[in-house]
Design a protein around this motif. Sequence first.
Motif, PDB file in Angstrom:
ATOM      1  N   ASN A  12       0.846  -1.191   0.000  1.00  0.00           N
ATOM      2  CA  ASN A  12       0.000   0.000   0.000  1.00  0.00           C
ATOM      3  C   ASN A  12       0.886   1.248   0.000  1.00  0.00           C
ATOM      4  N   ARG A  13       0.786   2.056  -1.047  1.00  0.00           N
ATOM      5  CA  ARG A  13       1.659   3.213  -1.182  1.00  0.00           C
ATOM      6  C   ARG A  13       1.396   4.261  -0.117  1.00  0.00           C
ATOM      7  N   ALA A  14       0.144   4.459   0.255  1.00  0.00           N
ATOM      8  CA  ALA A  14      -0.186   5.457   1.279  1.00  0.00           C
ATOM      9  C   ALA A  14       0.426   5.067   2.620  1.00  0.00           C
ATOM     10  N   SER A  15       0.357   3.808   2.925  1.00  0.00           N
ATOM     11  CA  SER A  15       0.948   3.314   4.167  1.00  0.00           C
ATOM     12  C   SER A  15       2.467   3.473   4.141  1.00  0.00           C
ATOM     13  N   ALA A  16       3.072   3.183   3.003  1.00  0.00           N
ATOM     14  CA  ALA A  16       4.523   3.317   2.863  1.00  0.00           C
ATOM     15  C   ALA A  16       4.955   4.774   3.026  1.00  0.00           C
ATOM     16  N   VAL A  17       4.192   5.698   2.458  1.00  0.00           N
ATOM     17  CA  VAL A  17       4.506   7.129   2.574  1.00  0.00           C
ATOM     18  C   VAL A  17       4.410   7.571   4.031  1.00  0.00           C
ATOM     19  N   ALA A  18       3.379   7.123   4.719  1.00  0.00           N
ATOM     20  CA  ALA A  18       3.204   7.485   6.129  1.00  0.00           C
ATOM     21  C   ALA A  18       4.353   6.937   6.978  1.00  0.00           C
ATOM     22  N   MET A  19       4.756   5.711   6.718  1.00  0.00           N
ATOM     23  CA  MET A  19       5.857   5.128   7.481  1.00  0.00           C
ATOM     24  C   MET A  19       7.179   5.813   7.170  1.00  0.00           C
ATOM     25  N   ASN A  20       7.379   6.187   5.912  1.00  0.00           N
ATOM     26  CA  ASN A  20       8.595   6.927   5.555  1.00  0.00           C
ATOM     27  C   ASN A  20       8.639   8.276   6.263  1.00  0.00           C
ATOM     28  N   ALA A  21       7.497   8.934   6.376  1.00  0.00           N
ATOM     29  CA  ALA A  21       7.444  10.212   7.091  1.00  0.00           C
ATOM     30  C   ALA A  21       7.785  10.014   8.563  1.00  0.00           C
ATOM     31  N   GLU A  22       7.286   8.943   9.132  1.00  0.00           N
ATOM     32  CA  GLU A  22       7.587   8.647  10.535  1.00  0.00           C
ATOM     33  C   GLU A  22       9.082   8.356  10.723  1.00  0.00           C
ATOM     34  N   ILE A  23       9.670   7.645   9.783  1.00  0.00           N
ATOM     35  CA  ILE A  23      11.109   7.362   9.840  1.00  0.00           C
ATOM     36  C   ILE A  23      11.906   8.656   9.753  1.00  0.00           C
ATOM     37  N   ARG A  24      11.488   9.570   8.875  1.00  0.00           N
ATOM     38  CA  ARG A  24      12.176  10.861   8.766  1.00  0.00           C
ATOM     39  C   ARG A  24      12.099  11.651  10.066  1.00  0.00           C
ATOM     40  N   ARG A  25      10.940  11.601  10.741  1.00  0.00           N
ATOM     41  CA  ARG A  25      10.810  12.301  12.027  1.00  0.00           C
ATOM     42  C   ARG A  25      11.730  11.692  13.084  1.00  0.00           C
ATOM     43  N   ILE A  26      11.826  10.379  13.101  1.00  0.00           N
ATOM     44  CA  ILE A  26      12.721   9.709  14.051  1.00  0.00           C
ATOM     45  C   ILE A  26      14.167  10.117  13.775  1.00  0.00           C
ATOM     46  N   LYS A  27      14.542  10.122  12.500  1.00  0.00           N
ATOM     47  CA  LYS A  27      15.912  10.503  12.141  1.00  0.00           C
ATOM     48  C   LYS A  27      16.206  11.936  12.554  1.00  0.00           C
ATOM     49  N   ALA A  28      15.246  12.837  12.373  1.00  0.00           N
ATOM     50  CA  ALA A  28      15.453  14.234  12.762  1.00  0.00           C
ATOM     51  C   ALA A  28      15.644  14.360  14.268  1.00  0.00           C
TER      52      ALA A  28
END
Length: 103
Positions: free
Chosen positions: A59-75
């Motif tokens: 699911n692309r929407a789910s993947a985008v949401a998880m990628n955003a969460e990963i970016r927040r963790i990295k920040a």
Amino acid sequence: MTVIDILTRVDTICKKYDVDKQRESNISGDNAFARLYGAFETQIETALKKAEIVTKEKNRASAVAMNAEIRRIKARLAEEVPKLQRLALKRVSFLSLLLYLSQ
């Protein structure tokens, strides 16, 4: 900065200040360094697991949401690296002082 870059920086700090011996000597986690380092490890493991899940996600929407969460963790982790480094330096200075006094 990727998760791998953050992990590499944290590993470098840990190797430089010999964190493994400090963690063994202070397993109780009553100091700020041990707590922050533990939180770092947990967040890095979480980000790596989510990154692995994203590669398998259909699911692309789910993947985008998880990628955003990963970016927040990295920040968040990138902001905490200097604090970890300062605490490691203080911890090593304190330990070297104790070793000097015990001789």
